[in-house]
Design a protein around this motif. Structure first.
Motif, mmCIF file in Angstrom:
data_model
loop_
_atom_site.group_PDB
_atom_site.id
_atom_site.type_symbol
_atom_site.label_atom_id
_atom_site.label_comp_id
_atom_site.label_asym_id
_atom_site.label_seq_id
_atom_site.Cartn_x
_atom_site.Cartn_y
_atom_site.Cartn_z
ATOM 1 N N LEU A 68 -6.706 -1.199 -31.301
ATOM 2 C CA LEU A 68 -8.033 -0.724 -31.860
ATOM 3 C C LEU A 68 -9.169 -1.618 -31.286
ATOM 4 O O LEU A 68 -10.315 -1.598 -31.091
ATOM 5 N N TYR A 69 -8.661 -3.022 -30.984
ATOM 6 C CA TYR A 69 -9.645 -3.951 -30.610
ATOM 7 C C TYR A 69 -9.062 -4.749 -29.369
ATOM 8 O O TYR A 69 -8.771 -5.936 -29.282
ATOM 9 N N PRO A 70 -8.850 -3.913 -28.426
ATOM 10 C CA PRO A 70 -8.528 -4.394 -27.079
ATOM 11 C C PRO A 70 -9.089 -5.698 -26.327
ATOM 12 O O PRO A 70 -8.749 -6.511 -25.615
ATOM 13 N N GLU A 71 -10.555 -5.638 -26.773
ATOM 14 C CA GLU A 71 -11.242 -6.751 -26.226
ATOM 15 C C GLU A 71 -11.090 -8.177 -26.730
ATOM 16 O O GLU A 71 -11.339 -9.191 -26.010
ATOM 17 N N HIS A 72 -10.181 -8.422 -27.871
ATOM 18 C CA HIS A 72 -9.765 -9.642 -28.169
ATOM 19 C C HIS A 72 -8.542 -9.854 -27.708
ATOM 20 O O HIS A 72 -7.589 -9.144 -27.544
ATOM 21 N N ALA A 73 -8.082 -11.235 -27.311
ATOM 22 C CA ALA A 73 -6.852 -11.838 -26.872
ATOM 23 C C ALA A 73 -5.854 -11.944 -27.677
ATOM 24 O O ALA A 73 -4.893 -11.759 -27.657
ATOM 25 N N ARG A 74 -6.308 -12.683 -29.064
ATOM 26 C CA ARG A 74 -5.251 -12.945 -30.005
ATOM 27 C C ARG A 74 -5.184 -12.010 -31.107
ATOM 28 O O ARG A 74 -6.268 -11.632 -31.628
ATOM 29 N N HIS A 75 -4.249 -11.839 -31.810
ATOM 30 C CA HIS A 75 -4.063 -10.728 -32.768
ATOM 31 C C HIS A 75 -3.041 -11.047 -34.044
ATOM 32 O O HIS A 75 -2.524 -10.472 -34.686
ATOM 33 N N ASN A 76 -2.845 -12.554 -33.960
ATOM 34 C CA ASN A 76 -2.143 -12.879 -34.985
ATOM 35 C C ASN A 76 -3.016 -12.931 -36.439
ATOM 36 O O ASN A 76 -4.018 -12.817 -36.380
ATOM 37 N N LEU A 77 -2.277 -13.150 -37.448
ATOM 38 C CA LEU A 77 -2.887 -12.859 -38.755
ATOM 39 C C LEU A 77 -4.197 -13.880 -38.845
ATOM 40 O O LEU A 77 -5.072 -13.454 -39.765
ATOM 41 N N ASP A 78 -3.889 -15.115 -38.293
ATOM 42 C CA ASP A 78 -5.064 -16.042 -38.544
ATOM 43 C C ASP A 78 -6.214 -15.496 -37.773
ATOM 44 O O ASP A 78 -7.402 -15.629 -38.268
ATOM 45 N N SER A 79 -6.185 -15.058 -36.708
ATOM 46 C CA SER A 79 -7.214 -14.369 -35.867
ATOM 47 C C SER A 79 -8.026 -13.323 -36.624
ATOM 48 O O SER A 79 -9.169 -13.133 -36.544
ATOM 49 N N LEU A 80 -6.962 -12.553 -37.205
ATOM 50 C CA LEU A 80 -7.573 -11.377 -37.819
ATOM 51 C C LEU A 80 -8.275 -11.789 -39.191
ATOM 52 O O LEU A 80 -9.422 -11.308 -39.308
ATOM 53 N N ILE A 81 -7.798 -12.974 -39.811
ATOM 54 C CA ILE A 81 -8.714 -13.241 -41.047
ATOM 55 C C ILE A 81 -9.863 -13.708 -40.488
ATOM 56 O O ILE A 81 -10.961 -13.619 -41.244
ATOM 57 N N GLU A 82 -10.008 -14.610 -39.436
ATOM 58 C CA GLU A 82 -11.308 -15.107 -38.873
ATOM 59 C C GLU A 82 -12.256 -13.931 -38.180
ATOM 60 O O GLU A 82 -13.443 -14.060 -38.771
ATOM 61 N N ARG A 83 -11.734 -13.175 -37.573
ATOM 62 C CA ARG A 83 -12.489 -12.187 -36.939
ATOM 63 C C ARG A 83 -13.151 -11.166 -37.901
ATOM 64 O O ARG A 83 -14.307 -10.799 -37.807
ATOM 65 N N HIS A 84 -12.383 -10.809 -38.758
ATOM 66 C CA HIS A 84 -12.747 -9.718 -39.838
ATOM 67 C C HIS A 84 -13.185 -10.274 -41.037
ATOM 68 O O HIS A 84 -13.555 -9.365 -41.987
ATOM 69 N N ALA A 85 -13.021 -11.657 -41.176
ATOM 70 C CA ALA A 85 -13.642 -12.379 -42.441
ATOM 71 C C ALA A 85 -12.945 -11.686 -43.680
ATOM 72 O O ALA A 85 -13.515 -11.383 -44.783
ATOM 73 N N LEU A 86 -11.661 -11.670 -43.438
ATOM 74 C CA LEU A 86 -10.904 -11.206 -44.643
ATOM 75 C C LEU A 86 -10.655 -12.331 -45.745
ATOM 76 O O LEU A 86 -10.479 -13.526 -45.241
ATOM 77 N N ALA A 87 -10.365 -11.762 -47.092
ATOM 78 C CA ALA A 87 -10.331 -12.946 -47.940
ATOM 79 C C ALA A 87 -8.780 -12.964 -48.115
ATOM 80 O O ALA A 87 -8.099 -12.084 -48.782
ATOM 81 N N CYS A 88 -7.995 -14.133 -47.753
ATOM 82 C CA CYS A 88 -6.691 -14.433 -48.125
ATOM 83 C C CYS A 88 -6.719 -15.703 -48.903
ATOM 84 O O CYS A 88 -6.973 -16.728 -48.621
ATOM 85 N N HIS A 89 -6.333 -15.218 -50.227
ATOM 86 C CA HIS A 89 -6.323 -16.362 -51.299
ATOM 87 C C HIS A 89 -5.026 -17.308 -51.193
ATOM 88 O O HIS A 89 -5.346 -18.328 -51.897
ATOM 89 N N ALA A 90 -3.954 -16.752 -50.544
ATOM 90 C CA ALA A 90 -3.008 -17.765 -50.208
ATOM 91 C C ALA A 90 -2.033 -17.451 -48.867
ATOM 92 O O ALA A 90 -1.330 -16.689 -48.817
ATOM 93 N N ARG A 91 -2.574 -18.304 -47.881
ATOM 94 C CA ARG A 91 -2.124 -18.041 -46.671
ATOM 95 C C ARG A 91 -0.543 -18.553 -46.435
ATOM 96 O O ARG A 91 -0.254 -19.428 -47.216
ATOM 97 N N HIS A 92 0.039 -17.891 -45.936
ATOM 98 C CA HIS A 92 1.642 -17.793 -45.863
ATOM 99 C C HIS A 92 2.270 -17.833 -47.053
ATOM 100 O O HIS A 92 3.565 -18.205 -47.280
#
Length: 467
Positions: free
Chosen positions: A126-150
């Motif tokens: 869905l987002y081929p223009e981006h190079a990184r797709h790990n969860l940290d990258s998704l959280i930063e790119r889409h401004a996801l609210a993650c209350h407890a990472r890992h």
């Protein structure tokens, strides 16, 4: 696959490590989604029954003390199975989480199968223009609210937010098409039922492909058999792999406690069954080495090489061609005369290699035969096989990572007698007159394994497996 209609299970696990056969789950979270609406969320710590390494504790924040009082997986397997049953399994790097859960359910006596959707692959599509797709990258790119990472529930909630954002930005139809393409399972040959693949465990062992006449086509080994078997049918491109896929009709497998057992079993079965598509490890009638009595160097044939004579053989090779190639290399390195040794013909004076400076000149009277043969003996020393360093038979103990399965590999003077899972089986191997035939591949596997640190061995004068 319409995500608005399909029941979904968004899953995240925390584990003691990365290998489902060795490591265990420490935390599980499941978000149940119906009609693209969150219906329920569930999470729990899990007692892994093994220690969590300090590095993993630092990463996840889950300590040994936290899981000590938590339920074991077997105690919650039934409830978890009901939550997941019939739902599309969604996870970030779904292969990891799905593989772990299948292995944990298997330990608990349950067979869990599901279609999966990997959000790493979904993000890439869905987002081929981006190079990184790990969860940290998704959280930063889409401004996801993650209350407890890992932590399992925090990461699962972040994935649910990502799915909602992807649906808003691309629309339900585009999301459904992308999910359908990604969730598509590897194409199997049409003559194979998927149940045959699903039955293969994600565990160490040996797998066998048979044709329609139950003739073995191929034998392979892996620490994760199911993944390896799937790889045979994913994007097969070479003529041999396409032909193998076309002819296979049945898949069988034999589980082992670990990698050593898989290596030894593969080597034995390939020689016994001689499958058409195995080029390596086939029968070694051409096995040979060199024997040197101080005066004459000669070939030693396969019938002369066994556990008793191995210490007196220099080099072990699959073919005479390979042996001669190695001998020429040794002669070049040490300026030995192949003509004087009887491995090259020529006039009874200086050999051609001497004219090239590759021979010190025993053939031309520049060196005595005694000195030449002394140098030969010193050069051959590097080819000497390892002596059997034990007074009798040896048991090599192998456990799987979780310590649930134990095999003892019985070896006598480099001859592999077999694997045992009980004292009775050890006694049968030792006392049943099954003195093993020397096998070059077994010798290499065993010598390499015994050269590692931390290998547990037992002398076999007494029982070695506790009842």
């Amino acid at each position: 696959m319409c995500l608005h209609e399909a029941p979904l299970a968004i899953v995240d696990l925390e584990t003691t490590g990365t290998h489902p056969a060795h490591d265990r789950v420490t935390e599980i979270a499941v978000l149940e989604v119906n009609g693209f609406e969150l219906a329920a969320e569930w999470s729990t710590l899990v007692n892994p029954e093994i220690s969590i390494e300090p590095g993993i504790q630092t990463l996840t924040g889950i300590s040994n003390e936290m899981v000590a009082a938590a339920p074991r997986f077997a105690e919650l397997a039934g409830e978890l199975y009901e939550r997941l049953d019939g739902r599309l399994f969604i996870a970030h790097n779904a292969r990891f989480d799905y593989g772990f859960l299948r292995r944990e359910f298997e330990r608990a006596g349950l067979k869990y199968l599901s279609k999966t959707l990997c959000t790493v692959k979904l993000s890439r599509r869905l987002y081929p223009e981006h190079a990184r797709h790990n969860l940290d990258s998704l959280i930063e790119r889409h401004a996801l609210a993650c209350h407890a990472r890992h932590r399992a529930l925090g990461d699962a909630d972040a994935l649910w937010q990502f799915l909602q954002i992807a649906e808003r930005e691309h629309g339900g139809e585009v999301l459904a098409v992308a999910a359908r393409q990604i969730a598509r399972q590897p194409a199997l040959p049409p003559q194979l039922e998927r149940a045959a693949l699903d039955a293969v465990p994600e565990a160490p062992g040996v797998y066998l492909f048979y044709d329609e006449g139950s003739v073995p086509l191929y034998i392979g080994k892996s620490a994760s058999m199911r993944t390896r078997v799937m790889a045979h049918f994913s994007g097969a491109s070479s003529a041999r792999s396409i032909e193998l896929s076309r002819r296979v009709r049945r898949i069988d497998w034999k589980r082992t406690a670990g990698e050593l057992g898989a290596l030894l079993l593969e080597a034995r079965l390939v020689k016994e069954l001689a499958p058409e598509f195995n080029r390596q490890l086939r029968a070694t009638e051409g096995l040979c080495g060199f024997a040197f009595d101080g005066r004459r160097l000669r070939f030693a044939g396969a019938h002369e090489i066994d556990g008793d004579t191995l210490p007196f053989v220099y080099g072990v090779f699959r073919t005479k061609r390979a042996a001669m190639q190695a001998l020429r290399g040794l002669a070049d390195e040490h300026r030995l005369c192949l003509q004087a040794l009887g491995f090259e013909s020529g006039p009874r004076h200086a050999c051609f290699r001497h004219q090239l400076g590759r021979c010190a000149g025993v053939c031309a009277g520049r060196e005595s035969v005694h000195l030449h043969h002394a140098r030969l003996a010193a050069a051959l020393a590097s080819w000497k096989a390892a002596d059997w360093p034990h007074p009798g038979p040896l048991g090599i103990v192998e456990k799987n990572g979780a310590g649930e399965e134990t095999e003892v590999h019985v070896v006598d003077r480099w001859c592999y007698l077999g694997a045992a899972r009980s004292d009775a089986e050890v006694a049968e191997l030792l006392e049943g007159g099954r003195r093993g035939r020397f096998d070059f591949d077994h010798y290499r596997i065993l010598a390499r394994h015994l050269g590692k640190r931390g290998v547990r061995t037992v002398r076999l004068a007494a029982p070695c497996i506790a009842s």
